[in-house]
Motif scaffolding. Structure first.
Motif, PDB file in Angstrom:
ATOM      1  N   LEU A   2      23.721   8.334  17.896  1.00 32.03           N
ATOM      2  CA  LEU A   2      22.563   7.482  17.656  1.00 32.03           C
ATOM      3  C   LEU A   2      21.307   8.160  18.199  1.00 32.03           C
ATOM      4  O   LEU A   2      21.244   8.533  19.374  1.00 32.03           O
ATOM      5  N   ILE A   3      20.333   8.310  17.315  1.00 31.62           N
ATOM      6  CA  ILE A   3      19.056   8.927  17.662  1.00 31.62           C
ATOM      7  C   ILE A   3      17.971   7.879  17.485  1.00 31.62           C
ATOM      8  O   ILE A   3      17.821   7.315  16.396  1.00 31.62           O
ATOM      9  N   ALA A   4      17.207   7.622  18.531  1.00 32.32           N
ATOM     10  CA  ALA A   4      16.112   6.655  18.464  1.00 32.32           C
ATOM     11  C   ALA A   4      14.785   7.404  18.499  1.00 32.32           C
ATOM     12  O   ALA A   4      14.631   8.386  19.225  1.00 32.32           O
ATOM     13  N   ILE A   5      13.852   6.904  17.707  1.00 29.03           N
ATOM     14  CA  ILE A   5      12.536   7.525  17.607  1.00 29.03           C
ATOM     15  C   ILE A   5      11.501   6.459  17.933  1.00 29.03           C
ATOM     16  O   ILE A   5      11.479   5.397  17.314  1.00 29.03           O
ATOM     17  N   GLY A   6      10.636   6.759  18.895  1.00 26.45           N
ATOM     18  CA  GLY A   6       9.654   5.795  19.382  1.00 26.45           C
ATOM     19  C   GLY A   6       8.376   5.768  18.586  1.00 26.45           C
ATOM     20  O   GLY A   6       7.283   5.817  19.158  1.00 26.45           O
ATOM     21  N   THR A   7       8.492   5.699  17.269  1.00 23.45           N
ATOM     22  CA  THR A   7       7.341   5.575  16.378  1.00 23.45           C
ATOM     23  C   THR A   7       7.849   5.275  14.979  1.00 23.45           C
ATOM     24  O   THR A   7       9.014   5.520  14.666  1.00 23.45           O
ATOM     25  N   LYS A   8       6.940   4.775  14.158  1.00 24.45           N
ATOM     26  CA  LYS A   8       7.243   4.622  12.734  1.00 24.45           C
ATOM     27  C   LYS A   8       6.322   5.511  11.905  1.00 24.45           C
ATOM     28  O   LYS A   8       6.279   5.406  10.690  1.00 24.45           O
ATOM     29  N   ASN A   9       5.607   6.417  12.582  1.00 23.70           N
ATOM     30  CA  ASN A   9       4.741   7.373  11.895  1.00 23.70           C
ATOM     31  C   ASN A   9       5.608   8.289  11.043  1.00 23.70           C
ATOM     32  O   ASN A   9       6.556   8.903  11.540  1.00 23.70           O
ATOM     33  N   LYS A  10       5.282   8.393   9.761  1.00 22.31           N
ATOM     34  CA  LYS A  10       6.120   9.130   8.813  1.00 22.31           C
ATOM     35  C   LYS A  10       6.249  10.616   9.149  1.00 22.31           C
ATOM     36  O   LYS A  10       7.321  11.197   8.999  1.00 22.31           O
ATOM     37  N   ALA A  11       5.179  11.245   9.574  1.00 20.36           N
ATOM     38  CA  ALA A  11       5.241  12.676   9.910  1.00 20.36           C
ATOM     39  C   ALA A  11       6.156  12.905  11.110  1.00 20.36           C
ATOM     40  O   ALA A  11       6.968  13.832  11.132  1.00 20.36           O
ATOM     41  N   LYS A  12       6.048  12.046  12.112  1.00 18.08           N
ATOM     42  CA  LYS A  12       6.847  12.203  13.330  1.00 18.08           C
ATOM     43  C   LYS A  12       8.318  11.884  13.079  1.00 18.08           C
ATOM     44  O   LYS A  12       9.202  12.623  13.527  1.00 18.08           O
ATOM     45  N   THR A  13       8.599  10.789  12.370  1.00 15.07           N
ATOM     46  CA  THR A  13      10.001  10.438  12.127  1.00 15.07           C
ATOM     47  C   THR A  13      10.676  11.476  11.250  1.00 15.07           C
ATOM     48  O   THR A  13      11.829  11.842  11.491  1.00 15.07           O
ATOM     49  N   ALA A  14       9.973  11.985  10.247  1.00 14.54           N
ATOM     50  CA  ALA A  14      10.549  13.023   9.388  1.00 14.54           C
ATOM     51  C   ALA A  14      10.833  14.290  10.185  1.00 14.54           C
ATOM     52  O   ALA A  14      11.856  14.949   9.974  1.00 14.54           O
ATOM     53  N   ALA A  15       9.948  14.624  11.114  1.00 15.84           N
ATOM     54  CA  ALA A  15      10.157  15.824  11.944  1.00 15.84           C
ATOM     55  C   ALA A  15      11.446  15.693  12.740  1.00 15.84           C
ATOM     56  O   ALA A  15      12.283  16.611  12.753  1.00 15.84           O
ATOM     57  N   VAL A  16      11.640  14.569  13.402  1.00 13.37           N
ATOM     58  CA  VAL A  16      12.845  14.369  14.206  1.00 13.37           C
ATOM     59  C   VAL A  16      14.083  14.365  13.313  1.00 13.37           C
ATOM     60  O   VAL A  16      15.068  15.061  13.595  1.00 13.37           O
ATOM     61  N   GLU A  17      14.044  13.612  12.233  1.00 10.08           N
ATOM     62  CA  GLU A  17      15.221  13.485  11.382  1.00 10.08           C
ATOM     63  C   GLU A  17      15.641  14.818  10.766  1.00 10.08           C
ATOM     64  O   GLU A  17      16.822  15.164  10.767  1.00 10.08           O
ATOM     65  N   GLU A  18      14.694  15.576  10.258  1.00  7.08           N
ATOM     66  CA  GLU A  18      15.037  16.858   9.623  1.00  7.08           C
ATOM     67  C   GLU A  18      15.626  17.846  10.627  1.00  7.08           C
ATOM     68  O   GLU A  18      16.595  18.537  10.318  1.00  7.08           O
ATOM     69  N   VAL A  19      15.057  17.920  11.800  1.00  3.32           N
ATOM     70  CA  VAL A  19      15.573  18.860  12.803  1.00  3.32           C
ATOM     71  C   VAL A  19      16.950  18.423  13.295  1.00  3.32           C
ATOM     72  O   VAL A  19      17.876  19.233  13.366  1.00  3.32           O
ATOM     73  N   LEU A  20      17.111  17.156  13.615  1.00  2.65           N
ATOM     74  CA  LEU A  20      18.400  16.699  14.158  1.00  2.65           C
ATOM     75  C   LEU A  20      19.526  16.849  13.148  1.00  2.65           C
ATOM     76  O   LEU A  20      20.655  17.174  13.523  1.00  2.65           O
ATOM     77  N   ARG A  21      19.232  16.651  11.870  1.00  2.00           N
ATOM     78  CA  ARG A  21      20.267  16.817  10.831  1.00  2.00           C
ATOM     79  C   ARG A  21      20.731  18.273  10.728  1.00  2.00           C
ATOM     80  O   ARG A  21      21.849  18.530  10.311  1.00  2.00           O
ATOM     81  N   LYS A  22      19.878  19.214  11.108  1.00  2.00           N
ATOM     82  CA  LYS A  22      20.261  20.637  11.081  1.00  2.00           C
ATOM     83  C   LYS A  22      21.270  20.970  12.169  1.00  2.00           C
ATOM     84  O   LYS A  22      22.096  21.863  12.003  1.00  2.00           O
ATOM     85  N   TYR A  23      21.189  20.294  13.300  1.00  6.08           N
ATOM     86  CA  TYR A  23      21.968  20.702  14.463  1.00  6.08           C
ATOM     87  C   TYR A  23      23.096  19.745  14.840  1.00  6.08           C
ATOM     88  O   TYR A  23      23.942  20.105  15.653  1.00  6.08           O
ATOM     89  N   PHE A  24      23.105  18.555  14.276  1.00  2.00           N
ATOM     90  CA  PHE A  24      24.136  17.579  14.628  1.00  2.00           C
ATOM     91  C   PHE A  24      24.680  16.921  13.365  1.00  2.00           C
ATOM     92  O   PHE A  24      23.931  16.677  12.417  1.00  2.00           O
ATOM     93  N   ASN A  25      25.968  16.620  13.384  1.00  6.80           N
ATOM     94  CA  ASN A  25      26.603  15.888  12.289  1.00  6.80           C
ATOM     95  C   ASN A  25      26.659  14.416  12.645  1.00  6.80           C
ATOM     96  O   ASN A  25      26.604  14.041  13.809  1.00  6.80           O
ATOM     97  N   ASP A  26      26.821  13.597  11.629  1.00  3.20           N
ATOM     98  CA  ASP A  26      26.998  12.149  11.826  1.00  3.20           C
ATOM     99  C   ASP A  26      25.926  11.537  12.718  1.00  3.20           C
ATOM    100  O   ASP A  26      26.223  10.897  13.721  1.00  3.20           O
TER     101      ASP A  26
END
Length: 175
Positions: A2-26
Motif C-alpha cells: 500500500l502506497i499513500a500519497i499526500g496530495t491529489k495533484n495530478k503531476a505529483k500523484t503520477a510521478a509517485v505512481e509511475e516510479v513505484l510501478r517500476k520498482y515494486f509489484n502489486d
C-alpha cells in the motif's frame, strides 16, 4: 504494498505512481488531501522541505501504508534571484522519514516580483500562461524549460531518490 500519497495533484500523484510501478509489484495507491503545515507558498528550502515531511507524516497517520509520500514545491532566493525548489519525503510504516530535494531553476523576474508581493506560483503561472491548472501539468518548470521537462518528470526524479534511499534503508536497517 500500500502506497499513500499526500496530495491529489495530478503531476505529483503520477510521478509517485509511475516510479513505484517500476520498482515494486502489486502496488495499490491511495491519495489523501493533507495540509502541509507551511505557507501556501513556501518561501525557502527549509519551509518547502518541512511541507513535504509534514505531508508524508500526516498521510502515514491516515493510511498506515507501507510507504507514504509527501511532495512540496516552493521558492527561495539567492543573491536576489528567485528559484523554484522542490522537496519530497517518504514516511515508512515504522515512522522513519527520508527526504530529498530535486531540481531548482530560476524564475523570470516578472514572476519573482509577484511572488515577493505575496502571490502563489500556481495561480501566477495560470495568469502568465492564460491557462488553468498549470500546477497539475507542465508547471513552471515546463513553461520555463520550453517543455523539455515537466512537473511530473521533476517530481519523478525526487521520488526515485526517495525509493533508492528506502531500498538502502530496508536492506541495511541493522546499522
Amino acid at each position: 504494498m500500500l502506497i499513500a500519497i499526500g496530495t491529489k495533484n495530478k503531476a505529483k500523484t503520477a510521478a509517485v505512481e509511475e516510479v513505484l510501478r517500476k520498482y515494486f509489484n502489486d502496488v495499490e495507491f491511495v491519495h489523501y488531501e493533507v495540509a502541509s503545515g507551511v505557507s501556501e507558498q513556501p518561501f525557502s528550502d527549509t519551509e518547502t522541505r518541512e511541507g513535504a515531511i509534514n505531508r508524508a507524516i500526516r498521510t502515514r497517520e491516515l493510511a498506515q501504508a507501507d510507504l507514504s509520500f509527501g511532495l512540496e514545491g516552493g521558492v527561495h532566493q539567492i543573491d536576489g534571484v528567485m528559484y523554484c525548489c522542490n522537496w519530497g519525503a517518504v514516511a515508512l510504516k515504522n515512522g522513519h522519514v527520508i527526504s530529498s530535494a530535486g531540481a531548482q531553476f530560476t524564475l523570470p523576474e516578472e514572476i519573482a516580483v509577484k511572488l515577493r508581493e505575496g502571490g502563489e506560483l500556481g495561480p501566477i503561472m495560470d495568469d502568465f500562461t492564460k491557462t488553468r491548472d498549470t500546477r497539475h501539468h507542465a508547471g513552471a518548470i515546463g513553461i520555463f524549460t520550453n517543455s523539455l521537462i515537466d512537473r511530473k518528470q521533476m517530481f519523478q526524479h525526487i521520488v526515485m531518490l526517495l525509493v533508492g534511499q528506502v531500498m538502502y534503508y530496508v536492506n541495511n536497517n541493522d546499522h
